[in-house]
Write a protein that holds these residues in place. Sequence first.
Motif, PDB file in Angstrom:
ATOM      1  N   LYS A 231      -8.519 -60.805 -11.612  1.00  0.00           N
ATOM      2  CA  LYS A 231      -9.763 -59.948 -11.384  1.00  0.00           C
ATOM      3  C   LYS A 231      -9.439 -58.611 -11.755  1.00  0.00           C
ATOM      4  O   LYS A 231     -10.191 -57.823 -11.671  1.00  0.00           O
ATOM      5  N   ILE A 232      -8.221 -58.361 -11.553  1.00  0.00           N
ATOM      6  CA  ILE A 232      -7.667 -56.911 -11.566  1.00  0.00           C
ATOM      7  C   ILE A 232      -6.564 -56.772 -12.292  1.00  0.00           C
ATOM      8  O   ILE A 232      -5.476 -57.720 -11.935  1.00  0.00           O
ATOM      9  N   ILE A 233      -6.136 -55.747 -13.107  1.00  0.00           N
ATOM     10  CA  ILE A 233      -4.840 -55.402 -13.999  1.00  0.00           C
ATOM     11  C   ILE A 233      -4.445 -54.181 -13.331  1.00  0.00           C
ATOM     12  O   ILE A 233      -5.111 -53.191 -13.578  1.00  0.00           O
ATOM     13  N   VAL A 234      -3.005 -54.214 -12.899  1.00  0.00           N
ATOM     14  CA  VAL A 234      -2.495 -52.568 -12.720  1.00  0.00           C
ATOM     15  C   VAL A 234      -1.533 -52.327 -13.614  1.00  0.00           C
ATOM     16  O   VAL A 234      -0.625 -53.130 -13.658  1.00  0.00           O
ATOM     17  N   ALA A 235      -1.792 -51.312 -14.321  1.00  0.00           N
ATOM     18  CA  ALA A 235      -0.830 -51.228 -15.472  1.00  0.00           C
ATOM     19  C   ALA A 235       0.073 -49.967 -15.205  1.00  0.00           C
ATOM     20  O   ALA A 235      -0.496 -48.991 -14.678  1.00  0.00           O
ATOM     21  N   MET A 236       1.371 -50.311 -14.785  1.00  0.00           N
ATOM     22  CA  MET A 236       2.479 -49.387 -14.140  1.00  0.00           C
ATOM     23  C   MET A 236       3.421 -48.939 -15.462  1.00  0.00           C
ATOM     24  O   MET A 236       3.976 -49.452 -15.928  1.00  0.00           O
ATOM     25  N   GLY A 237       3.129 -47.405 -15.665  1.00  0.00           N
ATOM     26  CA  GLY A 237       3.850 -46.866 -16.692  1.00  0.00           C
ATOM     27  C   GLY A 237       3.398 -46.780 -18.066  1.00  0.00           C
ATOM     28  O   GLY A 237       2.303 -47.402 -18.418  1.00  0.00           O
ATOM     29  N   ARG A 238       3.750 -45.571 -18.557  1.00  0.00           N
ATOM     30  CA  ARG A 238       2.951 -45.081 -19.807  1.00  0.00           C
ATOM     31  C   ARG A 238       2.828 -45.981 -21.142  1.00  0.00           C
ATOM     32  O   ARG A 238       1.837 -46.308 -21.627  1.00  0.00           O
ATOM     33  N   PHE A 239       4.100 -46.842 -21.049  1.00  0.00           N
ATOM     34  CA  PHE A 239       3.879 -47.769 -22.486  1.00  0.00           C
ATOM     35  C   PHE A 239       2.919 -49.257 -22.188  1.00  0.00           C
ATOM     36  O   PHE A 239       2.442 -49.806 -23.032  1.00  0.00           O
ATOM     37  N   ALA A 240       3.021 -49.312 -20.805  1.00  0.00           N
ATOM     38  CA  ALA A 240       2.059 -50.659 -20.474  1.00  0.00           C
ATOM     39  C   ALA A 240       0.642 -50.009 -20.531  1.00  0.00           C
ATOM     40  O   ALA A 240      -0.117 -50.860 -20.916  1.00  0.00           O
ATOM     41  N   VAL A 241       0.426 -48.724 -20.217  1.00  0.00           N
ATOM     42  CA  VAL A 241      -0.934 -48.190 -20.164  1.00  0.00           C
ATOM     43  C   VAL A 241      -1.417 -48.075 -21.656  1.00  0.00           C
ATOM     44  O   VAL A 241      -2.504 -48.344 -22.225  1.00  0.00           O
ATOM     45  N   GLN A 242      -0.692 -47.632 -22.594  1.00  0.00           N
ATOM     46  CA  GLN A 242      -0.805 -47.358 -23.769  1.00  0.00           C
ATOM     47  C   GLN A 242      -1.113 -48.570 -24.676  1.00  0.00           C
ATOM     48  O   GLN A 242      -1.706 -48.961 -25.559  1.00  0.00           O
ATOM     49  N   SER A 243      -0.235 -49.709 -24.260  1.00  0.00           N
ATOM     50  CA  SER A 243      -0.458 -51.146 -24.878  1.00  0.00           C
ATOM     51  C   SER A 243      -1.831 -51.604 -24.492  1.00  0.00           C
ATOM     52  O   SER A 243      -2.230 -52.172 -25.403  1.00  0.00           O
ATOM     53  N   LEU A 244      -2.247 -51.721 -23.268  1.00  0.00           N
ATOM     54  CA  LEU A 244      -3.353 -52.116 -22.700  1.00  0.00           C
ATOM     55  C   LEU A 244      -4.610 -51.598 -23.304  1.00  0.00           C
ATOM     56  O   LEU A 244      -5.613 -52.100 -23.784  1.00  0.00           O
ATOM     57  N   LEU A 245      -4.675 -50.226 -23.157  1.00  0.00           N
ATOM     58  CA  LEU A 245      -5.830 -49.340 -23.510  1.00  0.00           C
ATOM     59  C   LEU A 245      -5.784 -48.729 -24.731  1.00  0.00           C
ATOM     60  O   LEU A 245      -6.887 -48.197 -25.144  1.00  0.00           O
ATOM     61  N   ARG A 246      -4.852 -48.912 -25.697  1.00  0.00           N
ATOM     62  CA  ARG A 246      -4.773 -48.386 -27.094  1.00  0.00           C
ATOM     63  C   ARG A 246      -5.091 -46.853 -26.987  1.00  0.00           C
ATOM     64  O   ARG A 246      -5.996 -46.354 -27.698  1.00  0.00           O
ATOM     65  N   THR A 247      -4.211 -46.085 -26.131  1.00  0.00           N
ATOM     66  CA  THR A 247      -4.454 -44.781 -26.079  1.00  0.00           C
ATOM     67  C   THR A 247      -3.066 -44.019 -26.088  1.00  0.00           C
ATOM     68  O   THR A 247      -2.376 -44.573 -25.573  1.00  0.00           O
ATOM     69  N   ASP A 248      -3.203 -42.639 -26.382  1.00  0.00           N
ATOM     70  CA  ASP A 248      -2.047 -41.711 -26.292  1.00  0.00           C
ATOM     71  C   ASP A 248      -2.198 -40.905 -24.942  1.00  0.00           C
ATOM     72  O   ASP A 248      -1.200 -40.141 -25.039  1.00  0.00           O
ATOM     73  N   GLU A 249      -3.120 -41.078 -24.384  1.00  0.00           N
ATOM     74  CA  GLU A 249      -3.534 -40.162 -22.949  1.00  0.00           C
ATOM     75  C   GLU A 249      -2.348 -40.390 -22.126  1.00  0.00           C
ATOM     76  O   GLU A 249      -1.939 -41.418 -21.956  1.00  0.00           O
ATOM     77  N   PRO A 250      -2.093 -39.182 -21.463  1.00  0.00           N
ATOM     78  CA  PRO A 250      -0.951 -39.256 -20.365  1.00  0.00           C
ATOM     79  C   PRO A 250      -1.714 -39.875 -19.219  1.00  0.00           C
ATOM     80  O   PRO A 250      -2.734 -40.096 -18.984  1.00  0.00           O
ATOM     81  N   ILE A 251      -0.754 -40.670 -18.457  1.00  0.00           N
ATOM     82  CA  ILE A 251      -1.031 -41.284 -17.316  1.00  0.00           C
ATOM     83  C   ILE A 251      -2.099 -40.399 -16.119  1.00  0.00           C
ATOM     84  O   ILE A 251      -3.074 -40.612 -15.587  1.00  0.00           O
ATOM     85  N   GLY A 252      -1.575 -39.123 -16.169  1.00  0.00           N
ATOM     86  CA  GLY A 252      -2.276 -38.178 -15.332  1.00  0.00           C
ATOM     87  C   GLY A 252      -3.844 -38.199 -15.699  1.00  0.00           C
ATOM     88  O   GLY A 252      -4.587 -37.716 -14.673  1.00  0.00           O
ATOM     89  N   ARG A 253      -4.215 -38.211 -16.795  1.00  0.00           N
ATOM     90  CA  ARG A 253      -5.736 -38.085 -17.208  1.00  0.00           C
ATOM     91  C   ARG A 253      -6.231 -39.251 -17.203  1.00  0.00           C
ATOM     92  O   ARG A 253      -7.399 -39.431 -17.203  1.00  0.00           O
ATOM     93  N   LEU A 254      -5.502 -40.440 -16.985  1.00  0.00           N
ATOM     94  CA  LEU A 254      -6.213 -41.729 -16.962  1.00  0.00           C
ATOM     95  C   LEU A 254      -6.274 -42.403 -15.578  1.00  0.00           C
ATOM     96  O   LEU A 254      -7.069 -43.352 -15.015  1.00  0.00           O
ATOM     97  N   ARG A 255      -5.812 -41.805 -14.621  1.00  0.00           N
ATOM     98  CA  ARG A 255      -5.782 -42.124 -13.102  1.00  0.00           C
ATOM     99  C   ARG A 255      -7.256 -41.967 -12.509  1.00  0.00           C
ATOM    100  O   ARG A 255      -7.749 -40.914 -13.136  1.00  0.00           O
ATOM    101  N   GLY A 256      -7.489 -42.808 -11.559  1.00  0.00           N
ATOM    102  CA  GLY A 256      -8.635 -42.499 -10.682  1.00  0.00           C
ATOM    103  C   GLY A 256      -9.988 -43.271 -11.543  1.00  0.00           C
ATOM    104  O   GLY A 256     -10.973 -42.906 -11.026  1.00  0.00           O
ATOM    105  N   ARG A 257      -9.561 -43.705 -12.677  1.00  0.00           N
ATOM    106  CA  ARG A 257     -10.731 -44.476 -13.286  1.00  0.00           C
ATOM    107  C   ARG A 257     -10.579 -45.861 -13.580  1.00  0.00           C
ATOM    108  O   ARG A 257      -9.479 -46.184 -13.618  1.00  0.00           O
TER     109      ARG A 257
END
Length: 298
Positions: A231-257
């Motif tokens: 029901k929910i995925i928690v992506a931890m770390g830059r490479f996990a975030v970039q792989s799942l979301l296909r983005t180069d944005e830093p974690i600080g800009r992607l948090r809270g959404r």
Amino acid sequence: MSDTQPDDTFEDTSFVPHLDARQRAMLAEMGVRVWAPRAEAAVAGPAAEPAPVSAPVSAPAAVVPEPVAARAVPPVTTSRAPVAVAPSPAPVPAAAPAAVPVERLRPAGVAAMDWPALQAAVSGCEACGLCKTRRNTVFGVGDIGADWMIVGEAPGENEDLQGEPFVGAAGQLLDNMLRAVGRSRAGEGAKGAYIANVLKCRPPANRNPQPQEVAQCEPYLARQVALVKPKIIVAMGRFAVQSLLRTDEPIGRLRGRVHRYEGVPVIVTYHPAYLLRTPADKAKAWEDLCLAMETAGQ
């Protein structure tokens, strides 16, 4: 020499001039046989050899007619020639294996595999160079029916030794974070979580994952998500975030959404290893977990 002619005599003597011993010796050094009449050979002896001539002797090739030289050369053995030139299968160029796309080394049909087949495919995977340095593949751990899924980056040294994601100090911190929201890797259903990494093999010396390595492992993670159906995925770390979301944005800009991966809500947060180095950001990570609980409850 003709194939039907003996190799020590000639029937036709008209081509052979009378040669002295010195000329015969020079021709012999060149490999040219000269036939001598038997009568001449019978009377030839030490006394018949002429005294050394101080004047230079002309080249034997000028004295001996061409037909004699052509017929007098010993036959060249050709029985070994076919071995030297025998045709053989065309060798495969040394660079040919490098031209084969590495994707071919990954098992086919990953998107349709069940859990046992998927785990076996990961265990035997040689789709990138990490297979040469790993001790163990790190497939995943936890409840495969949990509604929470934790996605990390890559195995470290402890994970490589034990074959399980998030062990050691970073793993202990993750366990504490899960307990804070009423979950654990050993729990089931609403109290459990399934934990996996983007990469299934440890990069040497814990270096950052390379793009081609991530590309090779992503189908395995995609199939894990499809099988868990969280029901929910928690992506931890830059490479996990970039792989799942296909983005180069830093974690600080992607948090809270709330983001999405294949229709599943994704919450972005810091990796536990980062939080151990930067304890001041633990409060932000707690905010991310609260957002995950709120999103999953909806």
